[in-house]
Design an enzyme around this catalytic site. Structure first.
Site, mmCIF file in Angstrom:
data_model
loop_
_atom_site.group_PDB
_atom_site.id
_atom_site.type_symbol
_atom_site.label_atom_id
_atom_site.label_comp_id
_atom_site.label_asym_id
_atom_site.label_seq_id
_atom_site.Cartn_x
_atom_site.Cartn_y
_atom_site.Cartn_z
ATOM 1 C CB SER A 110 50.988 51.785 56.628
ATOM 2 O OG SER A 110 49.971 51.576 57.569
ATOM 3 N N GLY A 111 51.570 48.688 57.896
ATOM 4 C CA GLY A 111 51.114 47.304 57.937
ATOM 5 C C GLY A 111 52.217 46.290 57.835
ATOM 6 C CB THR A 115 53.912 49.377 65.849
ATOM 7 O OG1 THR A 115 53.721 50.580 65.089
ATOM 8 C CG2 THR A 115 53.584 49.651 67.301
ATOM 9 C CG ASN A 160 48.673 48.378 60.552
ATOM 10 O OD1 ASN A 160 48.113 47.498 61.211
ATOM 11 N ND2 ASN A 160 49.817 48.917 60.919
ATOM 12 C CB SER A 163 48.233 52.450 60.609
ATOM 13 O OG SER A 163 49.191 53.222 59.926
ATOM 14 C CB SER A 164 52.596 54.259 63.971
ATOM 15 O OG SER A 164 52.704 53.201 64.860
ATOM 16 N N GLY A 390 56.900 54.241 56.651
ATOM 17 C CA GLY A 390 57.670 53.945 55.445
ATOM 18 C C GLY A 390 57.108 54.702 54.253
ATOM 19 C CD GLU A 392 51.724 56.610 54.453
ATOM 20 O OE1 GLU A 392 51.095 57.606 54.041
ATOM 21 O OE2 GLU A 392 51.569 56.112 55.591
#
Length: 1099
Positions: A110-111, A115, A160, A163-164, A390, A392
């Protein structure tokens, strides 16, 4: 790069190493140092063979402009610096030219910029594929699906700001030319637990904040919301505002994107109503109460929130309140109802909120798919883009991190397998001996999780299904040697929503909410336990892996340089952690295990041909032979390279760098030689130019000197000539002046003589005129005196006659008064009144006779009223006269004219003050048979096929259901049927009985569009309703109405609205009329916006 410099390879002006395969020596430290060196120089992309590593810069870089798109378009992958556009172009060209389905896998934590990377891929493909109105509309819809899904599926996290919180896989479908036709989106594991609880420093999903910030006051009141975030328990307040994020502007962007994608207004309002209901669910609180039997139960503290939720969703308040207080358990034929304590009630509330939002998100994805799906049935090429979370790894890792990391292990497994497969296929294709490569295979990790007997997911499902008390501790006991923090695993895997709540939601009058809970239908009760979240995700991951293995893979590995979301900061420890779990070093070792570098013969020879005299400057033989000569000349050891079928394979990067050093030195020598030759050429050219210039200057000077001498001689001759001509002219002038003076003297003498004679004659004439005037004046005075005497005499005679008349009149009046005096007694006044009234009325009627208006019924003139007491009589006479002349006018009509006026009257009742087109139709006669089918031999076949009387025969434009374009058709109306025929051939295309026509719809504007609605289930309605455009809309609708009324004895429904629904096959399409400026003048245009909207622009 300098303006004139042309880059032909990523090896040119390379910062660090552009391809990690060429890194020497290869270890973790050099790998990170190379990434950092490139990152510090704003080079955020690096290759590992065909894999792209992307480091998030946390700032805008000028490397995504339209010029950059054109620079990477149709270029070889290794021809320019590493870039995400190079991978996108390679994938798109392979799909378009080689007919290979592609997939682009974007991974990272994340980050890391996943995206944004997926947006860049989609924007590049949209920029390089075909153009056109329909293609641009498809591209716009595909791109605009991102803001909608980001609003509902993204949130701010500590890592992020966007973040998705779900995995997205989009298949973009192309035709044989490479133009996009549509797409299909799949979503994976939305983090719905975020709806009810967010970690500290994080926010709920964006849409909640965007709705409260950007919605109008009217919309907020309609949704029963307030703008204050603190009013809602589901919204965290410590990070409600994000720096640099305008939630209000983003809300407007999302609403516009929903409209472009194809959401109808009522659908968008329904979605926002569900979002508002989820927000308000968090405000429901419970209080404990004890029953008589000693059991605890819960009650809702404030029922006002519950009431507003029920008003939003259309659910009966008592039904929802009971669902929050009781739970019904069904087993075969038995039903057991138990009360819920406060903790269970809060669990039920949060479960409902999570399920409601999760199902809404899935509905949004399906609705977007419905709008962006390809309309054609032809075979399509597919490019998939996978943007998924990804690895985590937090301090507290729960069920979500376990599932996410499981998905990444599966992706890592397929990445290693496909990379090895691709490497091995290339070696076989090039006839190079393949050597076995040792690598870490994470299949054992995947098996540990997904094994059907003793895998973690299998044991978790078994624990969820076990009867009795089920807790996280009992699950932990089963894991034995597997260590993982399992708090909340069982509840999150169960993902249980009580059946009472599902049934309450199904009873909602809100259509969208009812459709989200089909299992709540009492007629479809399923006692079977629903699948767990883990098993569902395992099945979806297996489907994804199967889909990816059918496509040619392309990889983008995203790396986050720091946790501060700041530019120019590179945290080596954080990057090292990501490199390890992404297996990037493993990927490099697999790639360079045999040969580190390979290149086609042609570009290799073109790049290094200057190192050998035999190949420089041009090699005339095959490229492979030239490369062999080149390598033999350079005395490179044979074991350092190998010749494939189309490529040269170099084993060690040192060999490649040696070639680059030799090339660089040779280029410097060639540059020196070129400079020497250029300077000699420049000097020779300058000398020849100077010599040529001297000759030109000498020639011009000689010419100038001769011209100057000639001008001086010419000037002297002109001066002499002018003096001689002046002397001659003065001599002639003197002679002419003498002659002129002589002539003037004669003329003066003659003038004086003529003047004397004229004056004498004038004096004589004046004397004669004075004598004549005196006689005229005397005669005039005599005539005036005579006339005055005669006038005086006539006046005296007239006065005498007037006096006699006056005396006679007085005498007659006296006689009359004496005669009538004997009759006038007590009723004298009444008789005088009646006599006077009779005379006035008689005079009124005689005057009316002379002032009567014309016999035209539309003539509104009428004589003015002479006396006030005749007011009612005057009005009644006007009414009677108008009725009389109307009757006289009607008596002149034939039966045919009467029928026409009856139709005009019917049209007035149907369309007056309702349809803007009606006033222009009043003066046009209704002809009906505009085509004269009986006389035109072209339509003889059509005439023979119709036995009934034809009421209307007119050419109309039939609107195509697919794209809004029009086709000419002959519209025929008979006593019992409505027929459509081809204009050219006269062949009948459709025949509809009038009993199957249910309604006619049209707009209120000045256009000729109308829809004919057919009865559902009838044979004529198999292809749906008809949409026409005609220049005689009012006449056609009127005659269709009268004919239907005559045959069916039922009035045909005429709907006049600027927005109505039309049934096209199985879909209902909204036809919407808008005002707009037309390119083709005043002709309305029709355009298909999406699957659900047909837009008509009326000038």
């Amino acid at each position: 790069m300098a303006k004139m410099e042309v880059k032909t390879s990523l090896l040119d002006n390379m910062i660090g190493v552009g391809d990690m395969v060429l890194l020497e020596p290869l270890n973790e430290e050099t790998f990170i140092n190379n990434l950092k060196k490139r990152f510090d120089h704003s080079e955020i992309y690096t290759y590992i063979g065909s894999v792209v590593i992307s480091v998030n810069p946390y700032r805008s870089l000028p490397i995504y402009s339209p010029e950059k798109v054109e620079e990477y378009r149709n270029r070889n992958f290794y021809e320019l610096s590493p870039h995400i556009f190079a991978l996108s172009d390679e994938a798109y060209r392979s799909l378009r030219d080689q007919d290979k389905d592609q997939c682009i896998l974007i991974t990272g934590e994340s980050g890391a910029g996943k995206t944004e990377a997926s947006k860049l891929v989609m924007s590049y493909v949209a920029a390089v594929c075909g153009k056109g109105a329909e293609v641009n509309q498809v591209k716009e819809q595909l791109l605009q699906s991102n803001p909608v899904l980001e609003a509902f599926g993204n949130a701010k996290t500590v890592r992020n700001d966007n973040s998705s919180r779900f995995g997205k896989y989009m298949d973009i479908e192309f035709d044989f030319k490479g133009d996009p036709l549509g797409g299909v989106i799949s979503n994976y594991l939305l983090e719905k637990s975020r709806v009810v609880k967010q970690p500290r420093g994080e926010r709920n999903f964006h849409v909640f904040y965007q709705l409260l910030s950007g919605a109008s006051e009217e919309l907020l009141n309609k949704l029963k919301l307030e703008r204050d975030f603190s009013r809602y328990n589901y919204l965290s307040l410590d990070s409600a505002k994000v720096n640099g994020v305008d939630d209000a502007a983003n809300f407007r962007t999302v609403r516009n994107a929903m409209q472009i994608v194809g959401f109808m207004d009522h659908e968008a309002e329904s979605v926002l109503a569900v979002v508002a209901a989820v927000l308000k669910l968090g405000n429901i609180e419970f209080k404990p109460e004890s029953r008589v039997n000693g059991l605890d139960e819960s009650k809702i503290k404030d029922k006002n929130e519950l009431k507003e939720i029920c008003e939003l969703t259309g659910i009966d308040q008592s039904v929802l309140e009971r669902a929050f207080s009781f739970r019904t358990v069904e087993a075969k034929q038995e039903k057991v109802s138990t009360t819920l304590n406060v903790a269970q009630a809060y669990y039920a509330r949060d479960a409902l909120a999570k399920n409601l939002y999760s199902r809404l998100f899935s509905w949004l994805v399906n609705r977007i798919n419905e709008s962006i799906k390809a309309q054609t049935k032809v075979r399509k090429k597919v490019m998939g883009v996978l943007d998924i979370y990804g690895f985590e790894i937090f301090e507290d890792n729960s069920f979500e991190q376990f599932i996410i990391n499981y998905c990444n292990e599966k992706l890592q497994q397929i990445f290693i397998e496909l990379t090895l497969k691709e490497e091995q296929e290339e070696y076989i294709r090039e006839d190079i001996e393949w050597t076995h490569i040792d690598y870490f295979n994470n299949a054992i990790i995947c098996d540990l999780i997904e094994n059907n007997t003793n895998g973690i997911l299998a044991m978790l499902d078994e624990e969820c299904l076990r009867p009795g008390t089920v807790t996280d501790e009992t699950f932990l006991e089963k894991l034995n040697q597997v260590l993982y923090q399992v708090e909340g695993f069982v509840d999150k895997n169960n993902d249980l929503l009580y059946r009472d709540l599902s049934q309450a939601m199904w009873k909602a009058s809100h259509a969208l909410i009812k459709s989200l809970f089909p299992e709540g239908n009492p007629a479809k009760i399923n006692l079977k336990r629903p699948p767990t979240a883990g098993s569902q995700f395992k099945a979806s991951v297996a489907t994804l892996m199967k889909n990816l293995q059918t496509k040619n893979p392309n990889y983008i590995r995203c790396i986050k340089p720091n946790d501060k979301k700041a530019a120019h900061i590179f945290n080596e420890a954080l990057v090292c952690h990501q490199i390890r779990y992404l297996g990037l070093l493993e990927n490099v070792r697999v790639r360079r295990a045999g040969y580190a570098f390979r290149q086609a013969y042609e570009p290799c020879l073109e790049r290094y041909k200057m190192l050998c005299k035999q190949t420089w400057p041009h090699w005339k033989g095959p490229a492979r032979s030239g490369v062999e000569v080149l390598f033999n000349e350079l005395e490179i050891p044979v074991e350092e390279y190998s010749f494939g079928r189309s490529k040269i394979f170099i084993r060690n990067p040192r060999t490649l760098f040696k070639l680059e050093d030799l090339r660089k030195q040779r280029l410097e020598d060639l540059a020196t030689l070129i400079q020497k030759i250029y300077r000699g050429w420049k000097c020779r050219t300058h000398f020849l130019l100077m010599k040529k210039s001297q000759i030109v200057i000498a020639a011009w000077y000689r010419r100038y000197a001769q011209q100057k001498r000639y001008q001086q001689t010419k000037s002297s001759a002109l001066v002499i000539q002018s003096y001689i001509r002046g002397w001659k002219a003065r001599k002639i002038l003197r002679e002419l002046k003498h002659q002129k003076r002589c002539k003037e003297a004669v003329t003066t003498i003659a003038a004086y003589w003529h003047g004397t004679q004229a004056r004498r004659e004038l004096r004589r004439l004046k004397e004669e005129a004075r004598n004549k005037h005196a006689i005229a004046v005397i005669w005039a005075y005599w005539l005036g005196s005579k006339a005055r005497r005669e006038l005086k005499r006539l006046k005296e005679e007239a006065r005498r006659k007037h006096a006699v008349a006056v005396i006679w009149a007085y005498w007659l009046g006296l006689k009359v008064r004496r005669e009538y005096r004997k009759f006038f007694r007590a009723n004298a006044g009444k008789k005088i009144y009646e006599f006077t009234l009779q005379r006035i009325v008689q005079k009124y009627f005689l005057e009316m006779k002379n002032k009567m208006p014309s016999l035209s019924p539309i003539d509104k003139n009428w004589p003015s009223r002479p006396y006030l007491f005749l007011d009612s009589t005057h009005k009644e006479l006007k009414r009677i006269f108008h009725l009389w002349r109307c009757k006289k006018y009607r008596d002149q009509f034939t039966d045919q004219q009467k029928l026409i006026y009856e139709e005009k009257l019917e049209a007035s009742e149907l369309f007056k003050d309702k349809k803007a087109l009606y006033p222009s139709s009043v003066g046009q006669p209704f002809q009906g048979a505009y085509l004269e089918i009986n006389k035109n031999p072209k339509y003889k076949k059509l005439k023979d096929a119709i036995e009934e009387k034809i009421i209307i025969a007119e050419v109309v434009n039939k609107i195509n259901r697919a794209n809004g374009k029009s086709t000419s058709r002959i519209f025929l109306l008979t006593n019992n049927n409505l027929l459509l025929a081809d204009q050219k051939s006269g062949q009948i295309k459709s025949e509809v009985p009038l009993v199957d026509v249910t309604k006619v719809s049209m707009s209120s504007q000045n256009d000729g569009f109308f829809a004919v609605h057919l009865k559902e289930g009838s044979e004529a309605a198999s292809k749906g309703d008809f949409l026409f455009s005609s220049d005689h809309l009012i006449e056609m609708a009127t005659k269709l109405y009268r004919t239907t009324l005559s045959q069916t004895k039922q009035k045909l429904n005429i709907e006049i609205s600027d927005e109505f629904l039309v049934q096209f096959r199985q879909d209902k399409v909204c036809v919407k009329f808008i005002q707009g400026n037309q390119k083709n003048g005043s002709v309305p245009t029709c355009k298909r916006k999406n699957n659900r909207l047909l837009e008509v622009a009326v000038p």
